[in-house]
Design a protein around this motif. Structure first.
Motif, PDB file in Angstrom:
ATOM      1  N   MET A 105     -34.478  21.778 -51.494  1.00 39.71           N
ATOM      2  CA  MET A 105     -33.818  20.471 -51.893  1.00 39.71           C
ATOM      3  C   MET A 105     -32.857  20.113 -50.608  1.00 39.71           C
ATOM      4  N   SER A 106     -32.907  19.039 -49.898  1.00 41.39           N
ATOM      5  CA  SER A 106     -31.925  18.824 -48.936  1.00 41.39           C
ATOM      6  C   SER A 106     -30.915  17.951 -49.508  1.00 41.39           C
ATOM      7  N   PRO A 107     -29.591  18.081 -48.969  1.00 37.96           N
ATOM      8  CA  PRO A 107     -28.396  17.284 -49.289  1.00 37.96           C
ATOM      9  C   PRO A 107     -28.859  15.848 -49.137  1.00 37.96           C
ATOM     10  N   ARG A 108     -28.243  14.738 -49.952  1.00 39.52           N
ATOM     11  CA  ARG A 108     -28.317  13.337 -49.827  1.00 39.52           C
ATOM     12  C   ARG A 108     -26.833  12.982 -49.572  1.00 39.52           C
ATOM     13  N   ILE A 109     -26.732  11.956 -48.636  1.00 37.70           N
ATOM     14  CA  ILE A 109     -25.644  11.113 -48.395  1.00 37.70           C
ATOM     15  C   ILE A 109     -25.730   9.729 -49.190  1.00 37.70           C
ATOM     16  N   ASN A 110     -25.192   9.283 -49.969  1.00 38.28           N
ATOM     17  CA  ASN A 110     -25.259   8.080 -50.648  1.00 38.28           C
ATOM     18  C   ASN A 110     -24.097   7.022 -49.885  1.00 38.28           C
ATOM     19  N   ILE A 111     -24.594   6.152 -49.466  1.00 40.84           N
ATOM     20  CA  ILE A 111     -23.429   5.118 -49.062  1.00 40.84           C
ATOM     21  C   ILE A 111     -23.746   3.838 -49.346  1.00 40.84           C
ATOM     22  N   GLY A 112     -22.851   3.131 -50.337  1.00 44.62           N
ATOM     23  CA  GLY A 112     -23.477   1.989 -50.922  1.00 44.62           C
ATOM     24  C   GLY A 112     -24.048   1.953 -52.093  1.00 44.62           C
ATOM     25  N   SER A 113     -24.929   1.047 -52.569  1.00 42.24           N
ATOM     26  CA  SER A 113     -25.606   1.036 -53.695  1.00 42.24           C
ATOM     27  C   SER A 113     -26.467   2.118 -54.129  1.00 42.24           C
ATOM     28  N   GLY A 114     -26.756   2.735 -53.246  1.00 40.77           N
ATOM     29  CA  GLY A 114     -27.858   3.874 -53.621  1.00 40.77           C
ATOM     30  C   GLY A 114     -29.204   3.574 -53.310  1.00 40.77           C
ATOM     31  N   ASP A 115     -29.228   2.223 -53.022  1.00 42.38           N
ATOM     32  CA  ASP A 115     -30.813   1.947 -52.339  1.00 42.38           C
ATOM     33  C   ASP A 115     -30.734   2.746 -50.986  1.00 42.38           C
ATOM     34  N   GLY A 116     -31.931   3.412 -50.739  1.00 41.57           N
ATOM     35  CA  GLY A 116     -31.979   4.181 -49.716  1.00 41.57           C
ATOM     36  C   GLY A 116     -32.094   3.449 -48.362  1.00 41.57           C
ATOM     37  N   ASN A 117     -32.675   2.381 -48.353  1.00 46.89           N
ATOM     38  CA  ASN A 117     -32.582   1.379 -47.035  1.00 46.89           C
ATOM     39  C   ASN A 117     -31.206   0.820 -46.703  1.00 46.89           C
ATOM     40  N   SER A 118     -30.693   0.423 -47.642  1.00 47.27           N
ATOM     41  CA  SER A 118     -29.389  -0.109 -47.436  1.00 47.27           C
ATOM     42  C   SER A 118     -28.233   1.012 -47.061  1.00 47.27           C
ATOM     43  N   SER A 119     -28.491   2.396 -47.675  1.00 44.87           N
ATOM     44  CA  SER A 119     -27.774   3.419 -47.490  1.00 44.87           C
ATOM     45  C   SER A 119     -27.783   3.715 -45.818  1.00 44.87           C
ATOM     46  N   ARG A 120     -29.184   3.792 -45.423  1.00 45.07           N
ATOM     47  CA  ARG A 120     -29.506   4.326 -43.950  1.00 45.07           C
ATOM     48  C   ARG A 120     -28.975   3.091 -43.134  1.00 45.07           C
ATOM     49  N   GLY A 121     -28.956   1.800 -43.626  1.00 43.22           N
ATOM     50  CA  GLY A 121     -28.532   0.628 -42.738  1.00 43.22           C
ATOM     51  C   GLY A 121     -27.179   0.720 -42.601  1.00 43.22           C
ATOM     52  N   VAL A 122     -26.262   1.351 -43.555  1.00 39.84           N
ATOM     53  CA  VAL A 122     -24.784   1.251 -43.330  1.00 39.84           C
ATOM     54  C   VAL A 122     -24.555   2.381 -42.359  1.00 39.84           C
ATOM     55  N   LEU A 123     -25.427   3.489 -42.545  1.00 39.31           N
ATOM     56  CA  LEU A 123     -25.021   4.799 -41.753  1.00 39.31           C
ATOM     57  C   LEU A 123     -25.474   4.349 -40.385  1.00 39.31           C
ATOM     58  N   VAL A 124     -26.512   3.569 -40.039  1.00 41.58           N
ATOM     59  CA  VAL A 124     -26.785   3.288 -38.838  1.00 41.58           C
ATOM     60  C   VAL A 124     -25.793   2.304 -38.294  1.00 41.58           C
ATOM     61  N   PHE A 125     -25.224   1.569 -39.027  1.00 43.75           N
ATOM     62  CA  PHE A 125     -24.175   0.587 -38.429  1.00 43.75           C
ATOM     63  C   PHE A 125     -22.814   1.629 -38.149  1.00 43.75           C
ATOM     64  N   LEU A 126     -22.523   2.351 -38.875  1.00 42.59           N
ATOM     65  CA  LEU A 126     -21.444   3.346 -38.828  1.00 42.59           C
ATOM     66  C   LEU A 126     -21.680   4.200 -37.443  1.00 42.59           C
ATOM     67  N   VAL A 127     -22.629   4.727 -37.260  1.00 45.62           N
ATOM     68  CA  VAL A 127     -22.918   5.374 -36.064  1.00 45.62           C
ATOM     69  C   VAL A 127     -22.991   4.594 -34.835  1.00 45.62           C
ATOM     70  N   ILE A 128     -23.576   3.385 -34.836  1.00 44.02           N
ATOM     71  CA  ILE A 128     -23.309   2.335 -33.858  1.00 44.02           C
ATOM     72  C   ILE A 128     -21.979   2.078 -33.579  1.00 44.02           C
ATOM     73  N   SER A 129     -21.065   1.695 -34.487  1.00 38.64           N
ATOM     74  CA  SER A 129     -19.933   1.369 -34.123  1.00 38.64           C
ATOM     75  C   SER A 129     -18.978   2.532 -33.703  1.00 38.64           C
ATOM     76  N   VAL A 130     -19.243   3.780 -34.232  1.00 36.71           N
ATOM     77  CA  VAL A 130     -18.345   4.980 -33.442  1.00 36.71           C
ATOM     78  C   VAL A 130     -18.934   5.069 -32.193  1.00 36.71           C
ATOM     79  N   ALA A 131     -20.213   4.952 -31.740  1.00 36.35           N
ATOM     80  CA  ALA A 131     -20.563   5.030 -30.341  1.00 36.35           C
ATOM     81  C   ALA A 131     -19.955   3.916 -29.438  1.00 36.35           C
ATOM     82  N   ILE A 132     -19.815   2.713 -30.058  1.00 37.89           N
ATOM     83  CA  ILE A 132     -19.369   1.599 -29.285  1.00 37.89           C
ATOM     84  C   ILE A 132     -17.751   1.978 -28.955  1.00 37.89           C
ATOM     85  N   ALA A 133     -17.064   2.436 -30.001  1.00 41.44           N
ATOM     86  CA  ALA A 133     -15.760   2.642 -29.897  1.00 41.44           C
ATOM     87  C   ALA A 133     -15.550   3.889 -28.973  1.00 41.44           C
ATOM     88  N   GLY A 134     -16.287   4.723 -29.020  1.00 42.23           N
ATOM     89  CA  GLY A 134     -16.196   5.925 -28.196  1.00 42.23           C
ATOM     90  C   GLY A 134     -16.275   5.643 -26.680  1.00 42.23           C
TER      91      GLY A 134
END
Length: 161
Positions: A1-30
């Motif tokens: 069983m792999s751990p799940r990270i839920n961000i947002g409404s629980g919709d897998g696509n929405s969660s992935r999108g938010v996570l991708v946005f977060l990673v890109i934002s951190v990369a730009i700031a960095g």
């Protein structure tokens, strides 16, 4: 069983999108923060060298929302510690400013005519990366701020969910 990270409404696509946005934002700031430190170091350690201007100009870039941005350019030759180099940076760092008008970009390089001998600045730790204006720009700070706003928006989205 792999751990799940839920961000947002629980919709897998929405969660992935938010996570991708977060990673890109951190990369730009960095990257903005990194370039700011690189500019600071280059300006602090710069030594003057004589350089010969080869060419100046203005590049156009497609900006956001169909806008055109203008970037001043310069090519120059210089020597440092017996080695000859060709430089192409007006300002230190890799994130260079753009301007809203072509005339504003031309004003930045107006004092540099082909064939002129001018002062360039070299960080002895990186002699192949000379620049003409020994000053920092606010472009890396703006980039870091954009990235931090993205992180903040992601945090707000996460808290509201």
């Amino acid at each position: 069983m792999s751990p799940r990270i839920n961000i947002g409404s629980g919709d897998g696509n929405s969660s992935r999108g938010v996570l991708v946005f977060l990673v890109i934002s951190v990369a730009i700031a960095g990257y903005g923060g990194y370039d700011y430190l690189q500019q600071s170091e280059a300006v602090r350690n710069a030594v003057e060298v004589d350089a010969t201007v080869v060419e100046t100009g203005v590049d156009t870039e497609s900006g956001r929302r169909g806008r055109v941005d203008y970037r001043p350019t310069a090519t120059f030759e210089y020597s440092h510690d017996g080695e000859t180099y060709t430089g192409n940076s007006v300002f230190p760092g890799s994130v260079t400013p753009t301007y809203d008008t072509e005339s504003a970009a031309r004003d930045v390089v107006a004092d540099y005519e082909p064939g002129d001998t001018v002062t360039a600045y070299v960080d002895p730790a990186s002699p192949g990366s000379a620049f003409l204006k020994n000053q920092q720009t606010d472009t890396p700070v703006k980039l870091a701020a954009i990235g931090l706003v993205g992180v903040l928006l992601t945090a707000i989205k996460y808290v509201r969910s």
